[in-house]
Structure formats: C-alpha cells, structure tokens
Design a protein around this motif. Structure first.
Motif, mmCIF file in Angstrom:
data_model
loop_
_atom_site.group_PDB
_atom_site.id
_atom_site.type_symbol
_atom_site.label_atom_id
_atom_site.label_comp_id
_atom_site.label_asym_id
_atom_site.label_seq_id
_atom_site.Cartn_x
_atom_site.Cartn_y
_atom_site.Cartn_z
ATOM 1 N N GLU A 159 0.841 -1.210 0.000
ATOM 2 C CA GLU A 159 0.000 0.000 0.000
ATOM 3 C C GLU A 159 0.874 1.257 0.000
ATOM 4 O OE1 GLU A 159 -2.927 -0.176 3.135
ATOM 5 O OE2 GLU A 159 -3.073 2.012 3.086
ATOM 6 N N ARG A 214 2.717 1.795 -3.286
ATOM 7 C CA ARG A 214 1.807 2.340 -4.304
ATOM 8 C C ARG A 214 1.692 3.858 -4.150
ATOM 9 N NH1 ARG A 214 -2.615 -0.702 -3.296
ATOM 10 N NH2 ARG A 214 -2.323 -2.319 -4.846
ATOM 11 N N SER A 218 -4.575 -0.425 -7.708
ATOM 12 C CA SER A 218 -5.310 -0.150 -6.475
ATOM 13 C C SER A 218 -6.646 -0.889 -6.487
ATOM 14 C CB SER A 218 -5.549 1.356 -6.388
ATOM 15 O OG SER A 218 -6.133 1.655 -5.172
ATOM 16 N N GLY A 219 -7.000 -1.482 -5.339
ATOM 17 C CA GLY A 219 -8.261 -2.212 -5.261
ATOM 18 C C GLY A 219 -8.056 -3.708 -5.356
ATOM 19 N N GLU A 220 -6.968 -4.129 -6.030
ATOM 20 C CA GLU A 220 -6.643 -5.564 -6.082
ATOM 21 C C GLU A 220 -5.644 -5.851 -4.973
ATOM 22 O OE1 GLU A 220 -5.218 -7.121 -9.795
ATOM 23 O OE2 GLU A 220 -6.590 -5.823 -10.902
ATOM 24 N N THR A 221 -5.743 -7.020 -4.337
ATOM 25 C CA THR A 221 -4.768 -7.391 -3.311
ATOM 26 C C THR A 221 -3.840 -8.447 -3.869
ATOM 27 O OG1 THR A 221 -6.298 -9.018 -2.435
ATOM 28 C CG2 THR A 221 -6.212 -6.879 -1.321
#
Ligand SMILES: CC(C)(COP(=O)(O)OP(=O)(O)OC[C@H]1O[C@@H](n2cnc3c(N)ncnc32)[C@H](O)[C@@H]1OP(=O)(O)O)[C@@H](O)C(=O)NCCC(=O)NCCS
Length: 166
Positions: free
Chosen positions: A105, A108, A158-161
C-alpha cells in the motif's frame, strides 16, 4: 497471538524492532556468530523510520510484534524491501502477510510499481505465496556463504490485493 494493527514506526520503537529481527533470525537456526555478521542488516535504520518507511505490527497490548521497512531505489518505480521480521512468538499467524500488504500500500503511494526482495533461504515460500516471482540468486553481502533468492513483486492496481495478502 493476533496482530491488532499496523502503524508507522516511531524512533522509540528502534530497540524493540532490532530485537525482533535478531529473535526472528535466530529462530531460523543461525548461531550467535552468524547473528554478529548479520547485525548491519538486522539493526533498524533510524533514517528509514524518520522518513516514514517503516511499519510496525502491534499486538492487542500495543507491543511491537513485527515490522517491515522500505527503501525507494531512485530507479523509477522500483522499491526495495529492506527488511521484514516477525517475532517467532507470532509466526504463521499472518502478521508477515499484513505487514507485506502495508508495504504494498505504501509503495503504491510512492508510485512504486515493483518491490525488489532479497529473501533468506527460510522465507522463499512466504514470498512465493504472496505472488512474488523469483528472478535470481545472490550472496548475502554481510555473509557470502548465505545465498539469497531475489524476488520481484509486481504491485497490483489499487483495489486488487496480492495473492494471500488480505
Ligand atoms: C518470513 C516471515 C516474515 C513470515 O512471517 P509470518 O507472519 O510468519 O508469515 P505468515 O503467517 O503471514 O505466512 C503466510 C504464508 O506464507 C508461507 N510461509 C510463511 N512462513 C513460512 C515458512 N517458514 N515456511 C514455509 N512457508 C511459510 C505459508 O504459506 C504461510 O501460510 P500458512 O501458515 O497458512 O501455511 C517470518 O517468518 C520471519 O520473520 N522470518 C524470519 C526472518 C526472515 O527470514 N525475514 C525475511 C528476510 S528476507
């Protein structure tokens, strides 16, 4: 034992974080001589703490149980995973996975696209499980008898793990 939250490290965490790194490395079977050789890599880097590049996992009592540290390389989008260590008392309870998710995180936010990892022989399954790709081997600079595996982890949009990084 569960990890209740991950937060940025403070300078006054430094000694506890170094001790976690020492305990975690001893837990992998290294003796005191090896620990002495490894110390430059186990001692927490205060500059990285001050720069907001170290994240601590705490237990319910607020005791640090693990940490991850990052270092931007200056090469577009490439972030180095400087260290990730979990107190052996908490191992295999997803503390490392949560710390790695925090590293992703933050990377990013720094416009990172790839995290470069130098893995100890004992941590390769951990990084493989997270979805990192093995890209080579290299001797550990502080103890060339130890071969490190190099991994590259591609930061998902972003939004995907990451796989396994809940
Ligand atoms: C590597 C390390 C950070 C992993 O932290 P952790 O909190 O124990 O790992 P997690 O619980 O998040 O593990 C998630 C998954 O990774 C894999 N994994 C983690 N540690 C593993 C190990 N020692 N052997 C094999 N697989 C492992 C497993 O698939 C695990 O899932 P499972 O327990 O359901 O099988 C921790 O063990 C550690 O600090 N090790 C010593 C220091 C070290 O080697 N640090 C890395 C330096 S490059």
């Amino acid at each position: 034992m569960t990890c209740s939250r991950v937060r940025p490290a403070r300078v006054d965490d430094a000694e506890a974080l170094t001790q976690i790194a020492v305990r975690a490395t001893k837990h992998n079977g290294y003796d005191d001589d090896a620990i002495s050789r490894f110390m430059p890599a186990l001692k927490i880097n205060l500059t990285l703490i001050a720069a907001g590049l170290v994240f601590v996992a705490e237990d319910e009592q607020g005791v640090p149980r693990g940490y991850v540290s990052l270092r931007p390389t200056g090469m577009g989008g490439l972030i180095l995973l400087e260290g990730i260590f979990v107190d052996p008392a908490c191992s295999r309870s997803l503390v490392g996975t949560r710390l790695f998710a925090a590293a992703v995180e933050h990377s990013r936010k720094m416009a990172g696209s790839v995290i470069l990892i130098y893995s100890s022989p004992h941590a390769v399954d951990f990084y493989a499980r997270l979805g990192a790709t093995r890209i080579g081997m290299t001797p550990f600079v502080f103890s060339p008898d130890v071969q490190l595996s190099m991994f590259a982890f591609t930061i998902p949009p972003s939004g995907e793990t990451a796989a396994g990084a809940a």
